[in-house]
Design a protein around this motif. Sequence first.
Motif, PDB file in Angstrom:
ATOM      1  N   LYS A   4       0.847  -1.199   0.046  1.00 38.85           N
ATOM      2  CA  LYS A   4       0.014   0.162  -0.118  1.00 38.85           C
ATOM      3  C   LYS A   4       0.803   1.518  -0.048  1.00 38.85           C
ATOM      4  O   LYS A   4       0.213   2.434   0.192  1.00 38.85           O
ATOM      5  CB  LYS A   4      -0.882  -0.020   1.155  1.00 38.85           C
ATOM      6  CG  LYS A   4      -1.941  -1.365   1.394  1.00 38.85           C
ATOM      7  CD  LYS A   4      -2.419  -1.230   2.584  1.00 38.85           C
ATOM      8  CE  LYS A   4      -3.638  -2.355   2.616  1.00 38.85           C
ATOM      9  NZ  LYS A   4      -4.460  -2.497   3.683  1.00 38.85           N
ATOM     10  N   GLY A 182       5.074   1.613  10.470  1.00 39.58           N
ATOM     11  CA  GLY A 182       4.040   1.195   9.579  1.00 39.58           C
ATOM     12  C   GLY A 182       4.634  -0.172   8.617  1.00 39.58           C
ATOM     13  O   GLY A 182       5.857   0.183   8.413  1.00 39.58           O
ATOM     14  N   HIS A 185       1.874  -3.641   4.453  1.00 37.25           N
ATOM     15  CA  HIS A 185       0.403  -3.916   4.494  1.00 37.25           C
ATOM     16  C   HIS A 185      -0.471  -2.721   5.331  1.00 37.25           C
ATOM     17  O   HIS A 185      -1.644  -2.901   5.211  1.00 37.25           O
ATOM     18  CB  HIS A 185       0.303  -5.257   5.131  1.00 37.25           C
ATOM     19  CG  HIS A 185       0.860  -6.317   4.214  1.00 37.25           C
ATOM     20  ND1 HIS A 185       0.968  -7.716   4.829  1.00 37.25           N
ATOM     21  CD2 HIS A 185       1.356  -6.335   3.150  1.00 37.25           C
ATOM     22  CE1 HIS A 185       1.735  -8.354   4.000  1.00 37.25           C
ATOM     23  NE2 HIS A 185       1.739  -7.574   3.132  1.00 37.25           N
ATOM     24  N   GLY A 186       0.118  -1.841   5.839  1.00 34.60           N
ATOM     25  CA  GLY A 186      -0.665  -0.733   6.500  1.00 34.60           C
ATOM     26  C   GLY A 186      -0.814  -1.089   7.920  1.00 34.60           C
ATOM     27  O   GLY A 186      -1.352  -0.273   8.642  1.00 34.60           O
ATOM     28  N   ASN A 187      -0.220  -1.907   8.715  1.00 32.36           N
ATOM     29  CA  ASN A 187      -0.190  -2.126  10.110  1.00 32.36           C
ATOM     30  C   ASN A 187       0.456  -1.053  10.808  1.00 32.36           C
ATOM     31  O   ASN A 187       1.692  -0.906  10.270  1.00 32.36           O
ATOM     32  CB  ASN A 187       0.396  -3.511  10.330  1.00 32.36           C
ATOM     33  CG  ASN A 187      -0.626  -4.586   9.795  1.00 32.36           C
ATOM     34  OD1 ASN A 187      -1.743  -4.583  10.028  1.00 32.36           O
ATOM     35  ND2 ASN A 187       0.235  -5.444   9.241  1.00 32.36           N
ATOM     36  N   GLY A 230      -3.855  -3.466   9.397  1.00 30.70           N
ATOM     37  CA  GLY A 230      -3.933  -2.814   8.074  1.00 30.70           C
ATOM     38  C   GLY A 230      -5.103  -2.790   7.369  1.00 30.70           C
ATOM     39  O   GLY A 230      -5.345  -2.092   6.276  1.00 30.70           O
ATOM     40  N   VAL A 233      -6.311   0.547   6.543  1.00 29.96           N
ATOM     41  CA  VAL A 233      -5.361   1.592   5.996  1.00 29.96           C
ATOM     42  C   VAL A 233      -5.291   1.142   4.668  1.00 29.96           C
ATOM     43  O   VAL A 233      -4.863   0.160   4.328  1.00 29.96           O
ATOM     44  CB  VAL A 233      -4.147   1.603   6.795  1.00 29.96           C
ATOM     45  CG1 VAL A 233      -3.120   2.422   6.134  1.00 29.96           C
ATOM     46  CG2 VAL A 233      -3.992   1.857   8.248  1.00 29.96           C
ATOM     47  N   VAL A 236       0.381   4.189   2.352  1.00 30.08           N
ATOM     48  CA  VAL A 236       1.160   4.241   3.254  1.00 30.08           C
ATOM     49  C   VAL A 236       2.207   5.133   2.719  1.00 30.08           C
ATOM     50  O   VAL A 236       2.894   4.757   1.481  1.00 30.08           O
ATOM     51  CB  VAL A 236       1.650   2.965   4.194  1.00 30.08           C
ATOM     52  CG1 VAL A 236       2.844   3.523   4.906  1.00 30.08           C
ATOM     53  CG2 VAL A 236       0.670   2.204   4.692  1.00 30.08           C
TER      54      VAL A 236
END
Length: 268
Positions: A4, A182, A185-187, A230, A233, A236
């Motif tokens: 992402k 981050g 994957h957006g975590n 993620g 989200v 990123v």
Amino acid sequence: MLDKTYESAGAAVADIPESASIAVGGFGLSGNPNALIRAILESGVGDLKVVSNNCGTDEHGLGILLGAGRISKMTSSYVGENKEFARRYLNGELELELTPQGTLAEKLRAGGAGIAAFYTRTGVGTQVAEGGLPQRYGPDGEIVQASQPKDQRDFAPGGETKTFVLEESIVTDYALVHAAYGDRHGNLVFNKAARQFSPVAAMAGKICIAEVEHLVEPGELDPDSIHLPGVFVHRVVEVGTDIEKPIEKRTVQAASAAMGDSPLTKEG
């Protein structure tokens, strides 16, 4: 697409249109997504409807968008140290929906969780529930728009009947947040006070854009340490650690004078 990441803040916000609604994370000046805010400023879009705990200060955070006349409505719990915020509101240049702080956080969280509305005790017996809070002033200081009365009902949680007020959840077109770490994957992992409003703001946005200081590969973050998964989200962008982190209001000088020459008050 699991990766992402975007190459720049400008690219990440490029499709935000005029009149968009945006939830913005941060608490005071802690955790403000400053790179994304400046990218929106440079994009030229305006008439923005912003939901955030406060509006930064005159020179930092959302204050730079407000000062440029890009924000037409704020949904906030706190005017804060921003004199321009107060000036525009009182002069009729800005619509303001004042919301109790905990209620605002829950309205954002509920929006992200798919909950349309909820009942709360906060605001019962005040203009928050009964209506009449000034939302927009006219040029002569008259109230031209005020909040409307909200539905109230009695419930008996724990066996004691009390009155509760209905609050609708908040869902916005976009969300902007700043995280310490981050992955692709957006975590996200937030730092201290930045965790106050950032996760719930992120949840409320149909498209969440996160700027991160440290971008790591999937699997490098301890799953038990992730503050926002993620799934919430969508974009990123890495902004690095060489960024300004201003302080909204300094009080350490007074503490230093009271404590004397203490190593606890020395910088560095």
